[in-house]
Write a protein that holds these residues in place. Structure first.
Motif, PDB file in Angstrom:
ATOM      1  N   ILE A  26       0.863  -1.182   0.000  1.00  0.00           N
ATOM      2  CA  ILE A  26       0.000   0.000   0.000  1.00  0.00           C
ATOM      3  C   ILE A  26       0.900   1.233   0.000  1.00  0.00           C
ATOM      4  O   ILE A  26       1.666   1.455   0.949  1.00  0.00           O
ATOM      5  CB  ILE A  26      -0.939   0.043   1.226  1.00  0.00           C
ATOM      6  CG1 ILE A  26      -1.597  -1.319   1.480  1.00  0.00           C
ATOM      7  CG2 ILE A  26      -2.002   1.109   1.039  1.00  0.00           C
ATOM      8  CD1 ILE A  26      -2.444  -1.364   2.728  1.00  0.00           C
ATOM      9  N   GLN A  56      -2.765   5.869  -0.770  1.00  0.00           N
ATOM     10  CA  GLN A  56      -3.515   4.826  -1.470  1.00  0.00           C
ATOM     11  C   GLN A  56      -4.397   4.064  -0.486  1.00  0.00           C
ATOM     12  O   GLN A  56      -4.049   3.877   0.685  1.00  0.00           O
ATOM     13  CB  GLN A  56      -2.563   3.847  -2.151  1.00  0.00           C
ATOM     14  CG  GLN A  56      -3.250   2.776  -2.995  1.00  0.00           C
ATOM     15  CD  GLN A  56      -2.271   1.774  -3.569  1.00  0.00           C
ATOM     16  OE1 GLN A  56      -1.426   1.235  -2.853  1.00  0.00           O
ATOM     17  NE2 GLN A  56      -2.354   1.529  -4.865  1.00  0.00           N
ATOM     18  N   ALA A 115      -1.201   5.701   4.039  1.00  0.00           N
ATOM     19  CA  ALA A 115      -1.727   4.489   3.417  1.00  0.00           C
ATOM     20  C   ALA A 115      -2.887   3.977   4.270  1.00  0.00           C
ATOM     21  O   ALA A 115      -2.874   4.112   5.489  1.00  0.00           O
ATOM     22  CB  ALA A 115      -0.627   3.437   3.324  1.00  0.00           C
ATOM     23  N   ASP A 172      -8.628   2.120  -4.063  1.00  0.00           N
ATOM     24  CA  ASP A 172      -7.849   2.190  -5.309  1.00  0.00           C
ATOM     25  C   ASP A 172      -7.542   0.786  -5.824  1.00  0.00           C
ATOM     26  O   ASP A 172      -7.550   0.550  -7.034  1.00  0.00           O
ATOM     27  CB  ASP A 172      -6.533   2.941  -5.060  1.00  0.00           C
ATOM     28  CG  ASP A 172      -6.772   4.340  -4.530  1.00  0.00           C
ATOM     29  OD1 ASP A 172      -7.429   5.128  -5.232  1.00  0.00           O
ATOM     30  OD2 ASP A 172      -6.317   4.638  -3.409  1.00  0.00           O
ATOM     31  N   GLU A 173      -7.251  -0.122  -4.895  1.00  0.00           N
ATOM     32  CA  GLU A 173      -7.006  -1.516  -5.242  1.00  0.00           C
ATOM     33  C   GLU A 173      -7.778  -2.414  -4.289  1.00  0.00           C
ATOM     34  O   GLU A 173      -8.127  -2.003  -3.174  1.00  0.00           O
ATOM     35  CB  GLU A 173      -5.510  -1.849  -5.180  1.00  0.00           C
ATOM     36  CG  GLU A 173      -4.672  -1.150  -6.223  1.00  0.00           C
ATOM     37  CD  GLU A 173      -3.259  -1.702  -6.305  1.00  0.00           C
ATOM     38  OE1 GLU A 173      -2.945  -2.651  -5.550  1.00  0.00           O
ATOM     39  OE2 GLU A 173      -2.481  -1.190  -7.118  1.00  0.00           O
TER      40      GLU A 173
END
Length: 521
Positions: free
Chosen positions: A26, A30, A198, A214-215
Motif C-alpha cells: 500500500i 492509497q 496508506a 484504489d485496489e
C-alpha cells in the motif's frame, strides 16, 4: 518503497494455518480494500501488521512500514509505533471508546501517552474534532451522549491524532445508516488524500469497497486469491470465489407473494413522546416527539420494509409494535387485538423478533435448547416441547442434535439461524427482523434471505424488515416505508419507491447507498 509492504506472511496458531503467503503493498495516499468472508483471514492480517497476534502464534514473513521491518521490533518498541505510525479504527465505536471517560480526554490521551503535554493534548483534541466535522461537540461529552456516526468520527480522530503512516479500518461503517456511512467514507478518503497516509480498509461489503478503494485484494481461507486495481478487478473477476462473492451481493431470493386482503398489523396515528432533561432548574421541560402520527398496515404473508437514518424513530416504533413501550396517542392492533405493554401473553407470543447480533442476544452459558424455549417463559411450556425444538431447528436447516450445543460452537450464520428458530418456536404470525442480516457476510446473508423467503411461503409469516441496507430491503420486501424525523415520509411498493422516489429524503437515502459497478453485472 515507502508505505506498507507485507511480504510472505504465514501464520499458524498451534497446528492450524491461519495465513498463507499473504503479500500486500500500500503506497502513501492509497487505499487498499481487503474483502472476504468471516474466517478468511482479513482481521488476522491486520493484527499481524499491528503485531497484536494472540499468544501461541507462529508468524514468519516481513511487515515493513516506510522501510522499517515491524516484525523485528520488541513489544516496547511496537507500543511506541502503535498510534503513532500505525493506527486502527474498529467496527463498533461504543466498544472501542471508554464509556466512563470524556471524548476530549480519550483523544488527548493519545497525545500525552506519546510524550505530549496535557495542554497540547487538549488543543489537539479540539483541532481533531473540528477536522472530523464535530467542532460543535464539547470535549466534556461522553460517548453515550453521541450518535453512532459521531462516535465513529471520534474514533477516527483518535486514530489520526499523531499523523500515522498507516491507517487500518476494520469494518468501520457496518453499523451505520447509509447517509452516515457515506459521510464517514468521504471523510476517510479526504484524510488519506490530505495526510498522504496508506489505508487498509477491511470489509465484506463489495459495494463499499468498489466506491472507495484504489485496489482490492480478495481473501479466502487465509490466502489472497485475487488482487488488482478496483475497476479492473470488478470488470474481469478472474477467480471463481470473487465471482461468487459478487453474485451473492446481488442475490434476489425467490419469493411467492401471498399477502392476504385483510391486514394483520394495524397502526393508527401512533405517537410517542419523550421528555427531555431541563437545561437548568428553572427551565421549562421540553419534549421530543420520536414517533409522530404514524399510520400503516401489514398484511398476513407480506414483507414490509422500514428504512431511515439513525434517530428517525424506527427503534421507538418497533418497541411500541412489540408492546415494550406505551404510546401517548393512537393505537396498534394485531389481528384486532390491542398491543400494549400489559397485553396478554398469548397475544405477545404471536409476535417475535430477530436481532442484528445473535451472539449478543444469546446467553453464552445456555445451551441452544434453553435459548429456543425462552419465549415460553411468559406463556408456559406447551405439550411436546422436544418436538417443537426439533421442528424449529429443522425448519432453519439445523439438526435436532444441535439443541445440546452452546452458541460458541456455531458460525455467525448458524447463530442467526438459531435466532430465527427461537422466533419460530411459538408459531407466530409476525416476525420483526431488526437489522437481522447486516452483520453477516454476503454469501451467508444470501442463504439467510433464501431461508426467510422459504419460511414465509411455507408458514404464511408476515415480516417487518428494519434495515439500513437498501439492497437487502429491495430484495426481501413487497412494500417499503421511509421514515424521517418520526414521520412516514413515503410508502409504496418496493420497486416503485426505489425506481421512482417521490420524497427528497428517499432520494437522498438512495443516492447515499453504495452501489456495485454495473460493468461487472
Amino acid at each position: 518503497m515507502s508505505g506498507l509492504q507485507a511480504q510472505g506472511l504465514n501464520l499458524r496458531i498451534g497446528e492450524t494455518p491461519i495465513l498463507k503467503d499473504v503479500s500486500l503493498d500500500i503506497a502513501p495516499g492509497q487505499i487498499l480494500g481487503l474483502v472476504g468472508e468471516s474466517g478468511s483471514g482479513k482481521s488476522m492480517t491486520a493484527l499481524a501488521v499491528m503485531q497484536l497476534l494472540p499468544g501461541g502464534s507462529i508468524c514468519d514473513g516481513t511487515v515493513s512500514l516506510d522501510g522499517d521491518d515491524l516484525t523485528t521490533l520488541t513489544e516496547a518498541q511496537m507500543c511506541d509505533r502503535r498510534g503513532c505510525d500505525v493506527s486502527m479504527i474498529f467496527q463498533e465505536p461504543m466498544t472501542a471508546l471508554n464509556p466512563v471517560q470524556t471524548i476530549g480526554f480519550q483523544i488527548a490521551e493519545t497525545v500525552t501517552i506519546h510524550g505530549g503535554s496535557r495542554a497540547e493534548g487538549a488543543a489537539r483534541a479540539r483541532d481533531l474534532l473540528a477536522r472530523v466535522g464535530l467542532a460543535q461537540i464539547p470535549l466534556d461529552r461522553y460517548p453515550h451522549e453521541l450518535s453512532g456516526g459521531q462516535r465513529q468520527r471520534v474514533c477516527i480522530a483518535l486514530a489520526i491524532a499523531l499523523h500515522p503512516k498507516l491507517l487500518i479500518a476494520d469494518e468501520p461503517t457496518t453499523a451505520l445508516d447509509v447517509t452516515t456511512q457515506a459521510q464517514i467514507l468521504d471523510l476517510l478518503k479526504q484524510i488519506v488524500t490530505e495526510e498522504g497516509m496508506a489505508m487498509l480498509f477491511i470489509t465484506h461489503d463489495l459495494a463499499v469497497v468498489a466506491g472507495l478503494a484504489d485496489e482490492v485484494a480478495v481473501m479466502k481461507d487465509g490466502a489472497v486469491v485475487e488482487h488488482g486495481p478496483t475497476a479492473q478487478l470488478f470488470a474481469r473477476m478472474q477467480h471463481p470465489y470473487t465471482r461468487a462473492l459478487f453474485a451473492a451481493s446481488r442475490h434476489q431470493p425467490q419469493r411467492q407473494i401471498q399477502a392476504a386482503p385483510q391486514p394483520l398489523l394495524t397502526i393508527q396515528n401512533a405517537t410517542r413522546t419523550y421528555r427531555l432533561p431541563r437545561p437548568h432548574l428553572f427551565a421549562k421541560p421540553d419534549a421530543l416527539e420520536a414517533v409522530s402520527d404514524v399510520s400503516f398496515s401489514l398484511h398476513r404473508g407480506e414483507s414490509l420494509g422500514l428504512v431511515g437514518g439513525s434517530g428517525c424513530g424506527k427503534s421507538t416504533l418497533t418497541r411500541a409494535i412489540l408492546g415494550l413501550e406505551p404510546l401517548q396517542g393512537g393505537k396498534i392492533q394485531l389481528d384486532g387485538q390491542s398491543i400494549s405493554p400489559d397485553m396478554p401473553p398469548d397475544v405477545r407470543g404471536r409476535m417475535q423478533v430477530v436481532f442484528q447480533d445473535p451472539y449478543g442476544s444469546f446467553n453464552p452459558r445456555h445451551r441452544v435448547r434453553r435459548i429456543l424455549t425462552e419465549p415460553f417463559h411468559l406463556q408456559g411450556s406447551p405439550t411436546g416441547l422436544e418436538a417443537r425444538i426439533a421442528e424449529a431447528l429443522t425448519s432453519v436447516g439445523l439438526s435436532p442434535q444441535d439443541a445440546d450445543k452452546f452458541p460458541h460452537a456455531f458460525s455467525g450464520g448458524q447463530r442467526q439461524r438459531i435466532a430465527i428458530a427461537r422466533a419460530l418456536i411459538t408459531r407466530p404470525d409476525l416476525i420483526v427482523l431488526d437489522e437481522a442480516v447486516s452483520a453477516l457476510d454476503v454469501s451467508v446473508r444470501a442463504q439467510v434471505l433464501d431461508l426467510l423467503a422459504d419460511l414465509q411461503g411455507q408458514l404464511k409469516l408476515s415480516y417487518l424488515f428494519i434495515s439500513h441496507d437498501l439492497t437487502v430491503v429491495r430484495a426481501i420486501t413487497d412494500r417499503v416505508l421511509v421514515m424521517a424525523a418520526g414521520k412516514i415520509v413515503e410508502e409504496g411498493p418496493t420497486e416503485r419507491v426505489f425506481a421512482d422516489p417521490q420524497h427528497s429524503y428517499t432520494r437522498a437515502l438512495l443516492a447515499a447507498a453504495p452501489k456495485l459497478p454495473e460493468a461487472a453485472a
